[in-house]
Structure formats: C-alpha cells, structure tokens
Scaffold this motif. Sequence first.
Motif, mmCIF file in Angstrom:
data_model
loop_
_atom_site.group_PDB
_atom_site.id
_atom_site.type_symbol
_atom_site.label_atom_id
_atom_site.label_comp_id
_atom_site.label_asym_id
_atom_site.label_seq_id
_atom_site.Cartn_x
_atom_site.Cartn_y
_atom_site.Cartn_z
ATOM 1 N N GLN A 1 33.092 29.560 32.027
ATOM 2 C CA GLN A 1 31.679 29.435 32.173
ATOM 3 C C GLN A 1 31.398 29.098 33.532
ATOM 4 O O GLN A 1 30.525 29.701 34.314
ATOM 5 N N VAL A 2 31.862 27.884 33.921
ATOM 6 C CA VAL A 2 31.639 27.182 35.268
ATOM 7 C C VAL A 2 31.880 28.321 36.487
ATOM 8 O O VAL A 2 30.820 28.515 37.435
ATOM 9 N N TRP A 3 33.037 28.957 36.450
ATOM 10 C CA TRP A 3 33.261 29.986 37.328
ATOM 11 C C TRP A 3 33.197 31.127 36.872
ATOM 12 O O TRP A 3 33.946 32.109 37.468
ATOM 13 N N ALA A 4 32.263 31.766 36.015
ATOM 14 C CA ALA A 4 32.013 33.016 35.551
ATOM 15 C C ALA A 4 31.823 34.127 36.844
ATOM 16 O O ALA A 4 32.122 35.111 36.623
ATOM 17 N N ASP A 5 31.251 33.550 37.915
ATOM 18 C CA ASP A 5 30.811 34.500 38.896
ATOM 19 C C ASP A 5 31.738 34.595 40.124
ATOM 20 O O ASP A 5 31.577 35.072 41.033
ATOM 21 N N VAL A 6 32.941 33.922 39.502
ATOM 22 C CA VAL A 6 33.724 34.103 41.065
ATOM 23 C C VAL A 6 34.718 35.364 40.523
ATOM 24 O O VAL A 6 35.498 35.260 39.231
ATOM 25 N N LYS A 7 34.756 36.097 41.518
ATOM 26 C CA LYS A 7 35.338 37.586 41.204
ATOM 27 C C LYS A 7 36.803 37.381 41.217
ATOM 28 O O LYS A 7 37.662 37.926 40.289
ATOM 29 N N GLN A 8 37.427 36.953 42.226
ATOM 30 C CA GLN A 8 38.945 36.594 42.438
ATOM 31 C C GLN A 8 38.996 35.655 43.598
ATOM 32 O O GLN A 8 38.188 35.213 44.282
ATOM 33 N N ILE A 9 40.434 35.054 43.330
ATOM 34 C CA ILE A 9 40.975 34.401 44.643
ATOM 35 C C ILE A 9 41.852 35.384 45.603
ATOM 36 O O ILE A 9 42.985 35.958 44.629
ATOM 37 N N VAL A 10 41.848 35.584 46.554
ATOM 38 C CA VAL A 10 42.620 36.259 47.479
ATOM 39 C C VAL A 10 43.547 35.535 48.523
ATOM 40 O O VAL A 10 42.949 34.738 49.204
ATOM 41 N N VAL A 11 44.846 35.651 48.341
ATOM 42 C CA VAL A 11 45.664 34.868 49.267
ATOM 43 C C VAL A 11 45.500 35.793 50.370
ATOM 44 O O VAL A 11 46.257 37.003 50.433
ATOM 45 N N ILE A 12 45.427 35.041 51.653
ATOM 46 C CA ILE A 12 45.320 35.756 53.021
ATOM 47 C C ILE A 12 46.739 35.557 53.521
ATOM 48 O O ILE A 12 47.334 36.334 54.127
ATOM 49 N N ASP A 13 47.299 34.242 53.574
ATOM 50 C CA ASP A 13 48.344 33.864 54.127
ATOM 51 C C ASP A 13 48.732 32.505 53.224
ATOM 52 O O ASP A 13 48.130 32.072 52.507
ATOM 53 N N ALA A 14 49.893 31.992 53.869
ATOM 54 C CA ALA A 14 50.209 30.761 52.820
ATOM 55 C C ALA A 14 49.363 29.587 52.812
ATOM 56 O O ALA A 14 49.361 28.893 51.791
ATOM 57 N N LEU A 15 48.472 29.468 53.880
ATOM 58 C CA LEU A 15 47.580 28.418 54.053
ATOM 59 C C LEU A 15 46.079 28.846 53.963
ATOM 60 O O LEU A 15 45.346 27.863 54.198
#
Length: 607
Positions: A144-158
């Motif tokens: 519920q808290v993060w319902a509007d987060v579509k995705q986490i995208v990894v760009i590089d290691a950090l």
Amino acid sequence: MAKTPGILPTPAATHAISLYGTPKYGPDFRHFDYVNPQAPMGGTLNAPALGSYEKFNPFILKGLAADGLGYLVFETLAVPALDEPDTLYGLLAKAIIPAPDGLSVTFQLNPAARFSNGDPVTAQDVKYSFEQITSKQAGPIYRQVWADVKQIVVIDALTLRADFKRKNHELKMTICQIPVFSAKWGQSAERGETAKLARKPFDKIITDLPIASGPYLIESYDLGKTVTYRRNPNYWGNQHPTRVGMFNFERIRYRYYKDTLTRMEALKAGEIDLIQENSSKNWARSHQGPKWRSGELIKTEFAHSNSAGWQGFVMNQRRPLFQDIRVRQALWLAMDFEWMNRQLFFNLYRRSPSYFTNTELAAQGLPSTEEIALLRPLQQQFPAEFAAQILNSPVPVPPTTLAPNSLRDNLRLAKQLLAEAGWRYSNGALRNAEGMPFKFEMMLADRMQERASAPYARNLEKLGITMSYRVIDAALYQRRQENYDFDMTWDAMAGSQSPGSELITNFGSGSALQPGSSNLIGVQSKLVDALIEHVLQSKNRTQLITACRALDRVLRHGYYIVPHFYSNVHRVSFRQSLAQPAALPRYYRIEEWSVLTWWHKQSTATP
C-alpha cells in the motif's frame, strides 16, 4: 541561461531531500544538533519490551517481530532528522537525484556501505529488497505504501532509479525509506554432490539472522523472552554524519515482560534500565520508592513537539451495529473525559480533539475559505457521502462535562439519537425493532486499558447498552486485529507533521478489507479517498494544511472513534548511570531516542 523548449533541466544531486523548503543541515554537516559527538561508547542498555516475539523478519505478516530490528539492524536509503519535519538525509544513498518531471528518483549508493557479512550494498540488493517487501509474501502495508512505485531499475552496481506510476510529491520521500537487506538473507547451502545455494521463500525467512547494513548484529536470543544486539565492530557508518554521536551502547538487550506490572518490578530489581510510562496511575504511584529517593533511579519528563495523531475507542465499521452515524455519535457522547482525567489520570492528560492532534493540521471551527474551495467540488462529486453540516457547522469537538455541561445532558442527547436510529429501552435493555439487545465487546491488549473502559461501560449501561471488555494475549490480539475480528477496541496512530501515504493504509477504502492493514476503523469512503489524494498531491505547506484540515473535518463528522487523550511530554524513569544529550530533538519517541543517542557514563558503563 535560456531553457530549450521541451527539454527538462538536468537534475542536481543532493545529500538530502525535503517536501517543502530547504533542509536544515547542509551538505557538509558533521552531525545532528541533538546528539553528543563526544559521547563515550560501551556498556549494555537493558530495555523493556511487552508481550513476546517469534521472528527476525519484521516485513512478513505472520508473527511478532523482535523489538529494535527497524533501527538497529536494517537501514534505509535516507533517514529523518528528529528536529525538523519533511526532510530525509542520505544514508545508504550518497546522493539523491529527483527527476524534474516528478516521475522518478535516482540514487547513487555510498560505496563504503557494507552488509554485516562484509558484502557491499549494491543497487541490485535495493531492487531485491523492494521486490520482496512489496510482494504478496510480505505484509500488505508495504504494498500500500509503495503502490505508486512502478519499478526499481538498476543502472550500474551503485546506481538505481525508482520509477513512479504517477506524480506524487511524497513518493520521493517514501521511496527513500525502503529497508535494505542482502539477497543472501535466507540462503542456505544444500548438501549433496551438486551443492548449490537454496533461497527460502521470503515468508519462510523467520528466525534466520538478518544480513543487513545496520550498526548492530543479533548476538544471542531466547525466542520470545530476550534478544541481545551487539554493535558490529566493522560497522561501515561510524563516521557518517547521520550516525556520529549515535548507537553508543556496545550491547542492547531487550527483555520481554507479560504486562506493565512485571515490567515495573524489573526496573526496581535492576533488570532493565528505563521505562517510558504511559499510565498516569503508574507514574503517580509506582515511580517512587527507595531507588528514586537514593538517586539510583531518576524520574523526569521530556518535552516534545510530536504530533499526537489520534487515540480512541474504535468502532468497527464492518459490524452492522456501528454503521448508523447516529449510533456512533451517541457512543461518542457517552465518554466523560473530565471525570476520567480527574479520578483516574491525576489530571495529566488533555483531550484529543482531532486526527491530527497537537498540530496546525487539525480542523477548527467553521471551514476556512481555502477548505470550502477544496470541499465544494467534492460535494458535487460525492453528494451521497457529503453531509450538509460539513460545510455549514463547526467541526465536532469532543463533548465535555465541565459546567454548565454535564454527563446527564450528554446522555440525554445520546438517548435521543439512539431513538432516532430505532433503538428503544425494553425489558431491561436497549433493543432494536427486532428485539435484539444493544451489546458488544471491547477488545483490550493490556489490563491498564481496563481503567478507562470500565467507567465508559458504566455510562453506556445508563443508556441500556451492555459493553463487555476483556484482555487477551498479545498474539491473539494481533491476529484478531489483522482479521478485524472485534466490535470495539483501543487504537492509536502516531501522528506526523506532514502526513502522506500512511493515510491510505489508515483510512483508505482499498485497505478496509485488506487483512493486516491499519484501517481498523474500516472507513470506506470515496470522499475520504479523494481528500487523501489531495493531501498526497499538495505542492506546498499551505496546500497540505488545507487538505489535512478538510480531511480531519470529514473524518470527525463521521464519528468513527470515541476520542481519548494525549500528553505533550514523555514521562520516563531511568537509571542514573544513563546520560542524554543536552539538546532535545523536537519530534521523537523515547524508545528510539534512548537507543539512538543516550550513553552510559564512562565511570559506570557495564560490560
């Protein structure tokens, strides 16, 4: 320099992020003002906990988690300062880069950050943590808290980017507060010729010791009775400005007690080092004796500016008995706070008038011009839910029995409302048209709650209403809460100076039937949902205040709870060997503040 049409400006990296205004601490700050950077380190803090615990994974629904995990073991991308609202300072994130269009935030991780097993904290770990916490294997509150987060995208290691489904100014704050842990947590080596690592399903990670980046490790435990944390000698964040002067104890041991009485005896016996007292009776009568007179124990009050949120008797809207607003208002009228405060609470409390008590967000009197401008369109959009008195009458304030008012007058009005709702006194009880008596149960978590429940029950009895009440054990209490298996219960919600997505879980329609949500009341209102959305979309402090006051006004006109009381001080007894920083934070809980910033005086620190 002129901006090219259609081209967004390049976002700037920042050490901190704020909803409104400029962060108090600049990029070169060395420590927060409310810590002592020279505090000695060492010794053991023996802290109390009530009930029991069954797990070291606080993110799954089943079972009770050990105390202290949230701020001793698990860390987030950014952390709040306790002396300002609306601001988070980078911790695991070295830099925070909000996108100009409001639809994403990029994080650059601190290359020094390490998990307890020595592995670096990577963007992939953040992505993994987010996906596990928001999966169906975790508690529903996180989805519920993060319902509007579509995705986490990894760009590089950090480097990673959080993409949002829609614009919501608060998302840039909530996404910073993802608890991060290693993907190796819950892994075990399978035996056999083709040995490989096997990963448990997330909801099966129960007593596996966490692999996280926080300053403490679980050193030992007796499940349900004690848990001891030891400071990680290789903790990566010792010199981080958000950590300097903090976590000064070598060990922190939580001892569990079944009730507050045995906890008090433990303080006197020297088993624990401090107690925050929430019972006025205990504060007045139990926090005294030889140990206090000798100076071994110190009794004091610490002032705070916390939002008091709300506390009260919650009427479960899922029960047909409480669905008539006239019934709810009658039950609201039956509580005599002034008598309770005088006879039971030593006049130590104030009445809670609002869902945003002790803040500028609380509605007052008639709606302001700004509130009316916000509410008028919603009146047209949701006419069936919009009572005329919301705009035409002052916001309801809890009834009083101070002269010239009286409990007798309040109960007369309550009787009239109940009659309008179809309840009549007959054969020794208040009954509906079918002859069913008006009776219900109050579910209690602690015997101390009986003190306020008993006089309330006596007042209801004068109306012909039977309210029974009983204390049940912590595990059963949690299960019944999670499944909304109660008629009426005590509940309290910690307040915030800048409410946000927690309002969805507390009052949103989508959470009302979701097991384990914080919407114990069971509010299901499109009007409330729309006002929560206005809060979330506020672009400045003025808009936030207006939206919160309008929401508060609508909720209070619903008479969903019988409001209780609050205090603007923390009452604490602690061992004289403990010391605190000279400067108090503004917004804090004693349990967290003591663990974060207190220390043992060097001459008395114990191993």
